[in-house]
Design a protein around this motif. Sequence first.
Motif, PDB file in Angstrom:
ATOM      1  N   PHE A  81      92.582  42.899  33.889  1.00 15.96           N
ATOM      2  CA  PHE A  81      91.845  42.254  34.976  1.00 15.96           C
ATOM      3  C   PHE A  81      91.085  41.028  34.478  1.00 15.96           C
ATOM      4  CE2 PHE A  81      87.520  41.798  36.720  1.00 15.96           C
ATOM      5  CZ  PHE A  81      87.847  41.231  37.943  1.00 15.96           C
ATOM      6  N   LEU A  87      92.636  42.497  40.580  1.00 20.01           N
ATOM      7  CA  LEU A  87      92.732  43.945  40.473  1.00 20.01           C
ATOM      8  C   LEU A  87      94.103  44.378  40.974  1.00 20.01           C
ATOM      9  CD1 LEU A  87      89.168  44.689  41.806  1.00 20.01           C
ATOM     10  CD2 LEU A  87      89.970  45.101  39.472  1.00 20.01           C
ATOM     11  N   CYS A  89      94.950  47.475  42.564  1.00 14.59           N
ATOM     12  CA  CYS A  89      95.036  48.247  43.813  1.00 14.59           C
ATOM     13  C   CYS A  89      93.622  48.608  44.260  1.00 14.59           C
ATOM     14  CB  CYS A  89      95.870  49.516  43.601  1.00 14.59           C
ATOM     15  SG  CYS A  89      95.069  50.755  42.565  1.00 14.59           S
ATOM     16  N   ALA A  90      93.542  49.229  45.427  1.00 14.56           N
ATOM     17  CA  ALA A  90      92.231  49.587  45.984  1.00 14.56           C
ATOM     18  C   ALA A  90      91.486  50.533  45.043  1.00 14.56           C
ATOM     19  CB  ALA A  90      92.419  50.230  47.353  1.00 14.56           C
ATOM     20  N   TYR A  93      88.783  49.528  42.235  1.00 17.17           N
ATOM     21  CA  TYR A  93      87.353  49.348  42.502  1.00 17.17           C
ATOM     22  C   TYR A  93      86.558  50.572  42.067  1.00 17.17           C
ATOM     23  CZ  TYR A  93      87.808  44.925  44.966  1.00 17.17           C
ATOM     24  OH  TYR A  93      88.022  43.608  45.269  1.00 17.17           O
ATOM     25  N   GLU A  97      84.347  50.701  38.428  1.00 16.49           N
ATOM     26  CA  GLU A  97      83.101  50.485  39.162  1.00 16.49           C
ATOM     27  C   GLU A  97      82.005  49.897  38.282  1.00 16.49           C
ATOM     28  OE1 GLU A  97      81.739  53.929  41.238  1.00 16.49           O
ATOM     29  OE2 GLU A  97      80.040  52.844  42.128  1.00 16.49           O
ATOM     30  N   LEU A 104      80.423  41.582  40.504  1.00 16.37           N
ATOM     31  CA  LEU A 104      80.107  41.509  41.927  1.00 16.37           C
ATOM     32  C   LEU A 104      78.721  40.906  42.123  1.00 16.37           C
ATOM     33  CD1 LEU A 104      81.484  44.960  43.124  1.00 16.37           C
ATOM     34  CD2 LEU A 104      82.431  42.699  43.621  1.00 16.37           C
ATOM     35  N   THR A 112      75.310  44.451  46.885  1.00 19.64           N
ATOM     36  CA  THR A 112      76.077  45.588  46.394  1.00 19.64           C
ATOM     37  C   THR A 112      76.794  46.332  47.513  1.00 19.64           C
ATOM     38  OG1 THR A 112      74.102  46.917  46.603  1.00 19.64           O
ATOM     39  CG2 THR A 112      74.557  46.010  44.424  1.00 19.64           C
ATOM     40  N   HIS A 113      76.432  46.039  48.767  1.00 22.39           N
ATOM     41  CA  HIS A 113      77.003  46.774  49.891  1.00 22.39           C
ATOM     42  C   HIS A 113      77.571  45.835  50.941  1.00 22.39           C
ATOM     43  CE1 HIS A 113      74.877  50.060  48.057  1.00 22.39           C
ATOM     44  NE2 HIS A 113      75.395  50.902  48.935  1.00 22.39           N
ATOM     45  N   GLU A 190      78.503  55.608  49.579  1.00 19.20           N
ATOM     46  CA  GLU A 190      79.758  55.254  48.868  1.00 19.20           C
ATOM     47  C   GLU A 190      80.939  55.401  49.791  1.00 19.20           C
ATOM     48  OE1 GLU A 190      82.512  54.021  46.705  1.00 19.20           O
ATOM     49  OE2 GLU A 190      80.521  53.983  45.827  1.00 19.20           O
TER      50      GLU A 190
END
Lengths: 190, 356
Positions: A81, A87, A89-90, A93, A97, A104, A112-113, A190
């Motif tokens: 990466f 990245l 794939c989903a 993340y 993390e 991020l 963060t959200h 989360e």
Amino acid sequence: MKCEQCENEATVHELIVSGGVPVERHLCEACAHSLGIVSTGPTPVTEFLVKIAQAGAAQTAARQSAATDACPGCGTTFAEFKQTGRLGCAECYRAFEQQLTPILDRAHQGATHHVGKVPARMLRGEGDADDLRARAAAIAAAEARAEEIRRLRDDLERAVKNEAYERAAEVRDRLRRLQTGASNPEGGAE
Amino acid sequence: MFESGTEWLRAEGSATDVVLSSRVRLARNLAGLPFVSKAGRGDLRLVLEAARPAIERAALDKSEVWIDLHDASEIERALLLERHLISNQLAKGKPAPKSGATEWPRAVCFGLPGERASVMINEEDHIRLQCIRSGMALREAWRDADAIDDRLESHIDLAFSPRLGYLTACPTNVGTGVRFSVMLHLPGLRMSGEIERVRRAASDMSLAVRGFYGEGSEASGDFYQLSNQTTLGKSELLLLEELDGRIIPEVIEYERQARQSLLSKRRWQVEDTVHRAFGVLQHARLLRTEEAMKLLSVVRLGICLELLGHAALGDVQTLMLLIQPAHLQRTCGREMGQDERRRARADVVRERFAEH
């Protein structure tokens, strides 16, 4: 050991102490050459450096294992990466993390959200209800913050116009705190 | 296929003296499939197969055109690129994802007439939806994009996390996956030497400044794209509020002031520059793209300052597209080398301005 820059075997090992922090580099002949670190084959000095590097390797092993662990979803490693910026794939993340947090943070001014649109399918019940309540609260908090930011900006503008620089600095600091800190609503799920 | 004009050149709407177009882009990925860079050919085919009926049902406009880019000719791709319908990566097929070959399965679908809405499939993300409007119209562009996105996601499952929002291949797009951008014409700020200040101010507000052809492209003829970089922690509406409500109007105002101050302090120089540029465009026999863009930019300024009553904004903006290499070759109906294109470019421009 693999070269940091390509897939070849690393044969040039360098250790630089910069600001009290030892930095190791492991490169193949070609990459070392292209970086201006010319090697003339193993000499007592480079052997010495290799030994130091190996001694330090144990310490960095823990750090490196994080970098070599692959995402269970697609097999992407964090090192990969870092090279591509993409990245795989989903799932990445979740897998990365910890390592992604500072990235991020930099890219999104400390946020963060997620705040904003949610796919209608999730709202219709495929998502977790608690999640949605938490998100609704987060949205409300973010909107309130936006209002506060707008108000402070007006203040700042006025202060600058009136050459009230102390006041301006104070408002600017509050703005900054608000813009970087408050985007982390409590209870975000989360 | 490209007979109708494209929306971003219409020169209609609000603040067209400074704003060419407003654009909203949404990045989306299908749930359950690897992102493009890690996808195999089979996965990428699956994305195309899943996306196509969903996009067609979502209806981009009165009708849609779907083009499989892996099968498209080089010139067709270049035309799409020049019309801002696809990215450089999608056009050139580089850098290729894991599947290796440059011709990985990928496509573009756009609405007709006007090419206001388009979707790139298998670019950096599975789906990149873009909606564009002439002039300062970010809110309208957002409304279009939001509605199409709603329709799209009622047919397909998207990669979404409650905490991080829409999951994208690059973490810099995660969250809303939205990029609002406006194409600005800022000759006044450039001529008065203030463009660097605008750049710095933009980066302080974490906005990106890009050139005419997006990421990695240089500002061509004083055209700059200004867009948000933050996609996490700010709702689409908050971002809109910041850009549309405050930042962009300010930039527009700065540019207008710069133009007026140039006019009041150096009127003869400005008039001279504008008329010289127009003269060159009317009479040149050879034109390079970059040179033509610069001259058109100056002429555009002249029209906005009402120094060139007899030329129309629409003509200038249409030329900005027609002088690009692929469009030039399409107009002339044959492939041409660089030298021949310079001649043809000058012809096209001369013809357009001849009657004035």
